[in-house]
Write an enzyme that holds these catalytic residues in place. Structure first.
Site, PDB file in Angstrom:
ATOM      1  N   GLU A  87       0.836  -1.217   0.000  1.00 16.77           N
ATOM      2  CA  GLU A  87       0.000   0.000   0.000  1.00 16.77           C
ATOM      3  C   GLU A  87       0.862   1.255   0.000  1.00 16.77           C
ATOM      4  O   GLU A  87       1.681   1.453   0.902  1.00 16.77           O
ATOM      5  CB  GLU A  87      -0.897  -0.031   1.253  1.00 16.77           C
ATOM      6  CG  GLU A  87      -1.865   1.140   1.320  1.00 16.77           C
ATOM      7  CD  GLU A  87      -2.851   1.024   2.491  1.00 16.77           C
ATOM      8  OE1 GLU A  87      -3.232  -0.099   2.851  1.00 16.77           O
ATOM      9  OE2 GLU A  87      -3.215   2.071   3.043  1.00 16.77           O
ATOM     10  N   LYS A 270      -7.033  -1.347  11.747  1.00 14.67           N
ATOM     11  CA  LYS A 270      -6.415  -1.773  10.473  1.00 14.67           C
ATOM     12  C   LYS A 270      -5.211  -0.881  10.172  1.00 14.67           C
ATOM     13  O   LYS A 270      -4.164  -1.343   9.710  1.00 14.67           O
ATOM     14  CB  LYS A 270      -7.461  -1.700   9.345  1.00 14.67           C
ATOM     15  CG  LYS A 270      -7.008  -2.267   8.012  1.00 14.67           C
ATOM     16  CD  LYS A 270      -6.337  -1.258   7.097  1.00 14.67           C
ATOM     17  CE  LYS A 270      -5.964  -1.865   5.755  1.00 14.67           C
ATOM     18  NZ  LYS A 270      -5.237  -0.925   4.898  1.00 14.67           N
ATOM     19  N   ASP A 286       4.509 -14.477  11.471  1.00 13.22           N
ATOM     20  CA  ASP A 286       3.152 -14.862  11.081  1.00 13.22           C
ATOM     21  C   ASP A 286       2.197 -13.691  11.346  1.00 13.22           C
ATOM     22  O   ASP A 286       1.715 -13.507  12.463  1.00 13.22           O
ATOM     23  CB  ASP A 286       2.760 -16.109  11.899  1.00 13.22           C
ATOM     24  CG  ASP A 286       1.385 -16.638  11.539  1.00 13.22           C
ATOM     25  OD1 ASP A 286       0.616 -15.920  10.872  1.00 13.22           O
ATOM     26  OD2 ASP A 286       1.077 -17.768  11.956  1.00 13.22           O
ATOM     27  N   HIS A 411      -2.214  10.298   0.098  1.00 17.21           N
ATOM     28  CA  HIS A 411      -2.424   8.978  -0.485  1.00 17.21           C
ATOM     29  C   HIS A 411      -2.444   9.067  -2.008  1.00 17.21           C
ATOM     30  O   HIS A 411      -1.834   8.274  -2.706  1.00 17.21           O
ATOM     31  CB  HIS A 411      -3.759   8.445   0.037  1.00 17.21           C
ATOM     32  CG  HIS A 411      -3.884   6.975  -0.107  1.00 17.21           C
ATOM     33  ND1 HIS A 411      -3.261   6.098   0.746  1.00 17.21           N
ATOM     34  CD2 HIS A 411      -4.534   6.219  -1.005  1.00 17.21           C
ATOM     35  CE1 HIS A 411      -3.532   4.873   0.382  1.00 17.21           C
ATOM     36  NE2 HIS A 411      -4.295   4.916  -0.680  1.00 17.21           N
TER      37      HIS A 411
HETATM   38  C1  MEV Z   1      -5.666   2.858   5.424  1.00 15.42           C
HETATM   39  O1  MEV Z   1      -4.952   1.715   5.015  1.00 15.42           O
HETATM   40  C2  MEV Z   1      -5.648   2.998   6.931  1.00 15.42           C
HETATM   41  C3  MEV Z   1      -6.542   4.107   7.477  1.00 15.42           C
HETATM   42  O2  MEV Z   1      -7.884   3.955   7.004  1.00 15.42           O
HETATM   43  C4  MEV Z   1      -6.486   4.022   8.980  1.00 15.42           C
HETATM   44  C5  MEV Z   1      -7.476   4.927   9.698  1.00 15.42           C
HETATM   45  O3  MEV Z   1      -8.524   5.285   9.129  1.00 15.42           O
HETATM   46  O4  MEV Z   1      -7.187   5.214  10.868  1.00 15.42           O
HETATM   47  C6  MEV Z   1      -6.090   5.479   7.008  1.00 15.42           C
END
Ligand code: MEV
Length: 458
Positions: A87, A270, A286, A411
């Site tokens: 990413e 995430k 892992d 991004h």
């Molecule tokens: C993207 O891979 C991760 C985010 O969505 C985490 C978040 O929203 O805190 C930017």
């Protein structure tokens, strides 16, 4: 254990991202004292022959980018962080957050002993309470019997406790669950604890009068946790006309959202795992086990929540109290830099982190070996603490962006490079086309192709 060197050098590598790949490799080679063979491994990666020894039915290899997170200062030591991730913006974001963290003296981390849990499921137990008493009465014998790994014993680890839990109501009836707690030292430990669980299961059957069914580790490794903390002065967050104090208040609001709402918490966590998984992949650990443990831990009070705390601190030494509460801490309290002038942003991440630096892919994957050397970690605990700091930094970068200009600006700039490459741009063209796509606000392959044709004609 990996061959490591302690680096007195700084990881504050300003402009690292502006160098080309050979320049970065040269710098890294010097920084981490890599041999010529190790440097070559960075480009060659895993061979098909090596891959064929790792899993079944191998037909090739699948490559991912290996990047370096820079600027990390953890317990007063500089680290360069190898990260494997597909990413865009993950590595840039974490490096930016690590730079912010430096302004508050860097990260403080700690961890528990590396204790894994193996579960033995006992069915048809005639008297569960009597079974628990009988099992606990034989704890010493069971622990001796469970000491099945000479490698871990050599490292000073081994079985440490037996616990019995009752599940009186499950969809198929009651069951008694035995937990074998096993200190696995520098191993991830899955194989060792699974073997130990299988070894003691027949004895548990005799003691309980029941039937042993599953004998397997738990990925909710809540006895094996790592944490990281950071305190950063508000002025480091000044964003154009927006004051640093406003930004850090908004970061705290963003975190509260994820504490209270599972829909937001899933995305928030995430983001933390974007960083942690990338280090896990780079070091041959892992990452599915880490993911499973992190998410289960995030739901430990019955609701799925943020794994982090972010709070505005207005009093000078408030943070020290929280550091002291966390449990085992590697750096003595008197080494903490004084909490900066107020207000400041305090952040903390704690999660189960079952990672190893010996055995498994950490040993068989050549890049994982080099990644461990770059990190220079001396124990699995140290690796887990570095990963906690990376997770906290990754989360800080996301929250800062989300609470200010939004996530898409940074991004998109990086995504545009991928789009330009997909359209066929090469070398310098990639950056030129990407910049134009961002300027136009349309980051699409078709548009990149049009721009590329124009570029070629000019
Ligand atoms: C993207 O891979 C991760 C985010 O969505 C985490 C978040 O929203 O805190 C930017």
């Amino acid at each position: 254990m990996a061959d490591v060197t302690i680096h007195p050098r700084s990881s504050r590598l300003s402009g690292f991202y502006q160098k080309n790949v050979p320049e970065r490799v040269a710098l890294l080679t010097k920084w981490a004292a890599l041999t010529a063979d190790e440097t070559a491994v960075l480009e060659m990666g895993l061979s098909v022959a090596q891959a064929d020894k790792m899993i079944e039915n191998v037909v090739g290899r699948y490559s991912l980018p290996l990047g370096i997170g820079v600027n990390f200062l953890i317990n007063d030591r500089d680290y360069l962080i190898p990260m494997v991730v597909e990413e865009p913006s993950v590595v840039a974001a974490v490096s930016y957050a690590a730079k912010l963290a430096r302004e508050g003296g860097g990260f403080r981390t700690g961890s528990t002993e590396p204790v894994m849990i193996a579960q033995i499921q006992l069915l048809d137990v005639p008297d569960p309470a009597a079974a628990a008493t009988a099992i606990l009465a034989e704890k010493r014998v069971l622990l001796t019997l469970a000491n099945t790994s000479p490698t871990i014993a050599q490292m000073g680890g081994g079985p440490v406790d037996i616990q019995v839990r009752q599940l009186p109501q499950t969809p198929t009836g009651p069951m008694t669950i035995v937990h074998l707690l096993f200190d696995v030292r520098d191993a991830m430990g899955a194989n060792a604890v699974n073997t130990a669980a299988e070894t003691i299961a027949p004895v548990l059957e005799r003691l309980s009068g029941g039937r042993a069914l599953l004998r397997i580790l738990s990925n909710l490794t809540d006895q094996r946790r790592a944490w990281a903390e950071v305190t950063i002065p508000a002025q480091s967050f000044t964003n154009g006309a927006e004051s640093g104090a406003t930004v850090i208040e908004n970061i705290a609001h963003a975190n509260s959202f994820a504490v209270a709402d599972p829909y937001r918490a899933a995305t928030h966590n995430k983001g933390i795992l974007n960083g942690i998984d990338a280090v896990a992949l780079a070091t041959g650990n892992d990452w599915r086990a880490i993911e499973a443990g992190a998410h289960a831990y995030a739901a430990r009070d019955g609701q799925y929540r943020a794994l982090t705390v972010w709070a505005v601190r207005r009093e000078g030494r408030e943070g020290v109290g929280v550091w002291g509460r966390a449990g085992v801490i590697h750096a003595p309290l008197h080494l903490y830099t004084p909490t900066p002038p107020l207000p400041s942003l305090y952040g903390r991440l704690e999660l189960p982190l079952a990672v190893g630096i010996v055995g498994g892919a950490t040993r068989t994957h050549p890049v994982a070996q080099v990644a461990l050397k770059i990190l220079g970690v001396r124990s699995a605990r140290e690796l887990s603490e570095v990963m906690a700091a990376v997770g906290l930094a990754q989360n800080l970068a996301a929250l800062r962006a989300l609470a200010t200009h939004g996530i898409q600006r940074g991004h998109m700039a990086l995504h545009a490079r991928q789009v330009a490459t997909a359209a066929g741009a090469q070398g310098i063209e990639v950056d030129l086309i990407a910049a134009q796509l961002v300027r136009e606000g349309q980051v699409r392959v078709e548009r990149a192709k049009e721009l590329l044709i124009k570029e070629i004609k000019c």
